[in-house]
Structures are given as C-alpha cells and as structure tokens.
Scaffold this motif. Structure first.
Motif, PDB file in Angstrom:
ATOM      1  N   GLY A 116      25.899  80.707  91.464  1.00  0.00           N
ATOM      2  CA  GLY A 116      25.643  79.403  90.870  1.00  0.00           C
ATOM      3  C   GLY A 116      24.389  79.366  90.015  1.00  0.00           C
ATOM      4  O   GLY A 116      24.309  78.609  89.041  1.00  0.00           O
ATOM      5  N   PHE A 117      23.390  80.179  90.376  1.00  0.00           N
ATOM      6  CA  PHE A 117      22.129  80.223  89.629  1.00  0.00           C
ATOM      7  C   PHE A 117      22.388  80.602  88.174  1.00  0.00           C
ATOM      8  O   PHE A 117      21.856  79.982  87.242  1.00  0.00           O
ATOM      9  N   PHE A 118      23.196  81.643  87.955  1.00  0.00           N
ATOM     10  CA  PHE A 118      23.497  82.101  86.602  1.00  0.00           C
ATOM     11  C   PHE A 118      24.570  81.226  85.944  1.00  0.00           C
ATOM     12  O   PHE A 118      24.534  80.996  84.734  1.00  0.00           O
ATOM     13  N   TYR A 119      25.490  80.756  86.752  1.00  0.00           N
ATOM     14  CA  TYR A 119      26.592  79.918  86.250  1.00  0.00           C
ATOM     15  C   TYR A 119      26.070  78.666  85.545  1.00  0.00           C
ATOM     16  O   TYR A 119      26.461  78.355  84.420  1.00  0.00           O
ATOM     17  N   LYS A 120      25.152  77.950  86.193  1.00  0.00           N
ATOM     18  CA  LYS A 120      24.677  76.694  85.618  1.00  0.00           C
ATOM     19  C   LYS A 120      23.735  76.899  84.431  1.00  0.00           C
ATOM     20  O   LYS A 120      23.492  75.965  83.669  1.00  0.00           O
ATOM     21  N   ARG A 121      23.235  78.123  84.259  1.00  0.00           N
ATOM     22  CA  ARG A 121      22.343  78.415  83.133  1.00  0.00           C
ATOM     23  C   ARG A 121      23.077  78.974  81.915  1.00  0.00           C
ATOM     24  O   ARG A 121      22.472  79.103  80.850  1.00  0.00           O
ATOM     25  N   THR A 122      24.342  79.313  82.088  1.00  0.00           N
ATOM     26  CA  THR A 122      25.069  79.941  80.977  1.00  0.00           C
ATOM     27  C   THR A 122      26.377  79.239  80.628  1.00  0.00           C
ATOM     28  O   THR A 122      26.933  79.482  79.554  1.00  0.00           O
ATOM     29  N   CYS A 123      26.857  78.374  81.503  1.00  0.00           N
ATOM     30  CA  CYS A 123      28.129  77.688  81.253  1.00  0.00           C
ATOM     31  C   CYS A 123      27.886  76.217  80.905  1.00  0.00           C
ATOM     32  O   CYS A 123      26.806  75.686  81.147  1.00  0.00           O
ATOM     33  N   ILE A 124      28.891  75.601  80.342  1.00  0.00           N
ATOM     34  CA  ILE A 124      28.858  74.166  80.079  1.00  0.00           C
ATOM     35  C   ILE A 124      29.504  73.486  81.276  1.00  0.00           C
ATOM     36  O   ILE A 124      30.699  73.655  81.526  1.00  0.00           O
ATOM     37  N   GLN A 136      29.026  64.788  76.967  1.00  0.00           N
ATOM     38  CA  GLN A 136      27.995  65.813  76.832  1.00  0.00           C
ATOM     39  C   GLN A 136      28.608  67.205  76.695  1.00  0.00           C
ATOM     40  O   GLN A 136      28.060  68.070  76.021  1.00  0.00           O
ATOM     41  N   VAL A 137      29.771  67.409  77.318  1.00  0.00           N
ATOM     42  CA  VAL A 137      30.480  68.686  77.197  1.00  0.00           C
ATOM     43  C   VAL A 137      30.841  68.941  75.742  1.00  0.00           C
ATOM     44  O   VAL A 137      30.654  70.047  75.221  1.00  0.00           O
ATOM     45  N   PHE A 138      31.350  67.934  75.068  1.00  0.00           N
ATOM     46  CA  PHE A 138      31.728  68.089  73.662  1.00  0.00           C
ATOM     47  C   PHE A 138      30.516  68.392  72.795  1.00  0.00           C
ATOM     48  O   PHE A 138      30.571  69.238  71.901  1.00  0.00           O
ATOM     49  N   GLU A 139      29.419  67.736  73.075  1.00  0.00           N
ATOM     50  CA  GLU A 139      28.205  67.988  72.299  1.00  0.00           C
ATOM     51  C   GLU A 139      27.697  69.406  72.532  1.00  0.00           C
ATOM     52  O   GLU A 139      27.298  70.101  71.581  1.00  0.00           O
ATOM     53  N   SER A 140      27.728  69.857  73.780  1.00  0.00           N
ATOM     54  CA  SER A 140      27.275  71.213  74.113  1.00  0.00           C
ATOM     55  C   SER A 140      28.200  72.259  73.500  1.00  0.00           C
ATOM     56  O   SER A 140      27.740  73.288  72.988  1.00  0.00           O
TER      57      SER A 140
END
Length: 252
Positions: A116-124, A136-140
């Motif tokens: 989860g540490f890497f997941y939340k830093r690299t995924c939308i 916010q997903v669309f903007e990202s």
C-alpha cells in the motif's frame, strides 16, 4: 477432500502475500529511488515490472498469449482489461512492456501493508462512493496523459461478489478519458484468473493464464456521442474469449 483443497489453497495464498512483501523489500532501494519524483515514474514502472514478474512466477503461475497485436512504443493508450483477481495487476505490468502506465484503482488497496505504501504514491486512487473523488481521478489522469504516460483502468469498476458473472458491465470513465484525449483504447482479455486466484480465501491454485491483446481501438475524431458504442465494442471484444475460457475451465 474439500478440506484438504481449502488447506493447500490457503497455504498457497499465504505464500503469495509473504513472497509479494519479500520481493518489495528486496526491491525497495530501487522503488524508493524511483518514486521520489514524477520524472522518474518510467523507471519506477520498469522496477514494478520486475516485481510483478518475480511475484507471478514465484507462486507458480504462467501465461500464454493466444493473440497479440503490437503496441507502438512510447505511445499513450487507455489500457483496459477484465478484473477478477489481484493477479490482474501483475498481469498488466508483465504484458505491457514499452508503454509506462498509471493504474486507476480503489483506495482500499492502499491499506495493505508494504504494498500500500508504494500503491498510494504511484497510482490514481478512487473512492467509488465519493463523487468528488471521481472528479479528482479525471484531473489526475489528464495530468498523467499530458506527460505522455498511459492509463490502465479495469472498466467493470470493481470485482462483483456474484461469481456467476464472468464479465460485469463497463463503467464510462475509461471511455470518456480516451475520447477526451483522443488516445486509442487497448483491450486485453485475461482468462481463468477468477478460478486461479479469486478474491475469495480458500479457493484457487496455480495455472496457465490465457491472454488476448487486441488491436487498439482508434478514438481519433470520436465525440462523447460515440461513448456507448465504443463501450459496447470493447465489452464484446473482452467477453468473447473470457466466456470461451470459462467453458473450457468448467469442462475440466
């Protein structure tokens, strides 16, 4: 007999989680270095592919590509695939080599230890119950596409609890983004993972995953009026082999 099957399946799944964390720890110096900046995301993607390959093969899984269309190296795509297993993430990373993409995924996975540490830093991350989160997903996603990256979305919008459904209906998000940015949609069909490694403890076993990588669907010139037709086209492409693989599995 069922008790024995459940025991060995649970043991195998436990090995998956242990091995996944071990591989992340082994690769952590490279992962930490490559998540330090958005500019190093392509390098992170390469390390993530190594992680996926080691985890996938390390639990005894294999795959075979039954049909493949070449993707243009470095081009932005909207990758879509059916979603029935956590191994779908590994499969997508393994199959897509030269087009670094960013996952759009549910925020709940960010709670997993280490992963989860890497997941939340690299995924939308998306909270499907929150309308503002979807915006916010669309903007990202638009920001990532503007940097030449690709996006990967599982268009079913989650994994259904009804195991009689082999492919749930598609949500609009992936197709809206693809049309808005005029990028091709690259559909991939992944077979039998709902049996090999479902989101149900006590079920599953190693196996060979059949794969079809379709020719990308061109969206240039399309408008939002074509969204429904585009969604139906992609759904039918993925459903056809998935349904066939389902029948094959049930015969054995």
């Amino acid at each position: 007999m069922k008790i024995i099957s459940v025991f060995f399946s649970s043991l195998w799944r436990l090995w998956f989680y242990i091995w996944m964390v071990v591989v992340i720890i082994l690769l952590s110096p490279f992962l930490l270095w490559t998540i330090r900046s958005e500019k190093t995301y392509p390098q992170f993607f390469k390390v993530a592919r190594v992680w996926a390959i080691l985890v996938f093969y390390g639990i005894g899984m294999r795959y075979r590509i039954e049909e493949q269309h070449q993707l243009e190296k470095g081009k932005s795509y909207m990758f879509i695939a059916n979603h029935t297993s956590m191994l779908d993430i590994m499969m997508m990373l393994i199959l897509v080599k030269d087009n670094p993409f960013v996952f759009v995924g549910k925020k709940e996975l960010a709670k997993l230890p280490v992963f989860g540490f890497f997941y939340k830093r690299t995924c939308i991350l998306v909270d499907r119950k929150d309308a503002m989160s979807k915006k916010q997903v669309f903007e990202s996603a638009q920001e990532r596409l503007s940097r030449g990256l690709s996006i990967c979305i599982f268009p079913e919008g989650g994994v259904t609890d009804d195991r009689t459904i082999i492919l749930d209906s598609f949500k609009d998000g992936a197709f809206r983004l693809a049309i808005d940015h005029q990028i091709p949609i690259a559909p991939l069909a992944l077979g039998k993972l709902r049996h090999f490694f479902p989101f149900v403890w006590g079920i599953g076993h190693p196996g060979v995953v059949p794969v079809k990588i379709y020719e990308p669907i061109v969206t240039e010139g399309l408008t939002m009026d074509s969204k429904k037709q585009l969604k139906e086209q992609a759904y039918n492409l993925i459903y056809t082999p998935v349904e066939q693989w389902e029948r094959e599995y049930n015969k054995n």
